[in-house]
Scaffold this motif. Sequence first.
Motif, PDB file in Angstrom:
ATOM      1  N   GLU A 124       0.821  -1.212   0.000  1.00  0.00           N
ATOM      2  CA  GLU A 124       0.000   0.000   0.000  1.00  0.00           C
ATOM      3  C   GLU A 124       0.855   1.262   0.000  1.00  0.00           C
ATOM      4  N   SER A 159       0.708   3.875  -3.105  1.00  0.00           N
ATOM      5  CA  SER A 159       0.436   5.294  -2.868  1.00  0.00           C
ATOM      6  C   SER A 159       1.449   6.166  -3.592  1.00  0.00           C
ATOM      7  N   ILE A 161      -4.652  -4.333  -6.400  1.00  0.00           N
ATOM      8  CA  ILE A 161      -4.993  -3.174  -5.586  1.00  0.00           C
ATOM      9  C   ILE A 161      -6.321  -2.605  -6.080  1.00  0.00           C
ATOM     10  N   PHE A 167      -5.314   0.485  -2.195  1.00  0.00           N
ATOM     11  CA  PHE A 167      -5.367  -0.464  -1.086  1.00  0.00           C
ATOM     12  C   PHE A 167      -5.255  -1.893  -1.604  1.00  0.00           C
TER      13      PHE A 167
END
Length: 82
Positions: free
Chosen positions: A11, A15, A61, A66
């Motif tokens: 994650e 990001s 994801i 996430f």
Amino acid sequence: MNRSEVVEAIESIASKAYTSKGRALSIEYNDEVYSIYIVEEDRGTFLEVSIDQLVVAYAAIDSKGFFAGSASNPEIWLRLRQ
């Protein structure tokens, strides 16, 4: 290594990829350059890691970055987390 560490690493990297230009990153580790990029396909969104165009790790994801439940090579995700 435990699952939560790997999920956090995925994650974190996702990001960074989402906020980078072109949704792609390059990370150098032990004299190898890992290319990390987001791939959107009909079956979903994936975060992939490659070395010289060979995929060495992937993770499913969602659209917010996430973890979505499947991944390969947890050692690579932990290694590349910065």
